[in-house]
Design an enzyme around this catalytic site. Structure first.
Site, PDB file in Angstrom:
ATOM      1  CG  ASP A   1      -1.856   1.990   6.582  1.00  0.00           C
ATOM      2  OD1 ASP A   1      -2.031   1.797   5.357  1.00  0.00           O
ATOM      3  OD2 ASP A   1      -2.176   3.056   7.138  1.00  0.00           O
TER       4      ASP A   1
ATOM      5  CG  ASP B   1      -1.441   7.737   0.934  1.00  0.00           C
ATOM      6  OD1 ASP B   1      -1.246   8.956   1.064  1.00  0.00           O
ATOM      7  OD2 ASP B   1      -1.652   7.196  -0.178  1.00  0.00           O
TER       8      ASP B   1
ATOM      9  CG  ASP C   1      -1.770   1.169   1.380  1.00  0.00           C
ATOM     10  OD1 ASP C   1      -2.366   1.585   0.376  1.00  0.00           O
ATOM     11  OD2 ASP C   1      -1.844   1.712   2.496  1.00  0.00           O
TER      12      ASP C   1
END
Length: 225
Positions: free
Chosen positions: A174, A17, A15
């Site tokens: 996250d 960000d 991922d």
């Protein structure tokens, strides 16, 4: 001995960000500027950070208490996008350890790439402005395919572009949607506990194959440290 889910990994997908980059300062600055222009008091970055992974939806919820079903949301969203366009590379930087992690992957001949829900409008300028992304083998954005995570199609597209079977890719993120997408694609998954995680997240319920508290911990999982 390597834990079974990480045996045979031939590519590593991340991922963006909250996993590779800390973009919360620019996201927060963009929406906080909207507050200030309306005569509202500025909010501390910590108020925005936990919602940074949700993009416009999260930022506008914190700043103005509006959700996508609110009548003012479309106009506020476009205003936010314009504001973010103007500052998206000013404060954003890679998390500590990301340079070391990606350098180690390249040194071992493991291709790596990004699968993000962030649109190309923002993801491409950000990653092009950061030298650490010059070795990325693939970049899948939120509008690269007709679907976004937690749908697995963006991960399948990354695997296709890499020429690696999904089960031989590993996905690190996250947010719970990252783990859901990875599992749906048949990829081993790793939860990045150092990231934004999402408001009220209970990472233990995501059932990721592993969790890491810093980027370089991934090297230990892959026996590259």
């Amino acid at each position: 001995m390597t834990t079974l889910p990480f045996a045979g990994v031939r590519a590593v997908l991340f991922d963006l960000d909250g996993t590779l980059i800390d973009s919360a300062p620019d996201l927060g600055a963009a929406v906080d500027g909207m507050r200030v222009r309306r005569g509202l008091p500025s909010l501390a970055l910590d108020r925005y950070r936990s919602r940074a992974g949700s993009g416009a939806r999260g930022m506008l919820q914190v700043a103005f208490g509006v959700s996508p079903d609110h009548g003012d949301y479309p106009a506020l969203k476009e205003e936010f996008f314009e504001a973010y366009d103007g500052c998206l590379t000013q404060r954003t930087q890679a998390f500590a350890g990301v340079d070391e992690l990606l350098g180690a992957l390249v040194a071992r001949g493991l291709p790596w790439g990004v699968v993000t829900n962030k649109s190309q409008r923002f993801a491409i300028p950000i990653t092009r402005s950061m030298e650490v992304f010059s070795s990325a083998a693939v970049m899948i954005c939120g509008d690269t395919t007709p679907h976004t995570k937690p749908h697995p199609e963006p991960l399948f597209e990354a695997a296709r572009q890499l020429g690696v079977a999904p089960q031989h890719c590993i996905y690190i993120g996250d947010d719970e949607r990252d783990i859901l997408a990875g599992k749906a694609a048949g990829m081993p998954t790793v939860a990045a506990r150092y990231g934004y995680l999402g408001h009220g997240a209970d990472v233990g319920t995501w059932r990721a194959d592993a969790e890491i508290s810093s980027p370089t911990e991934l090297l230990k999982l892959l026996e590259l440290a």
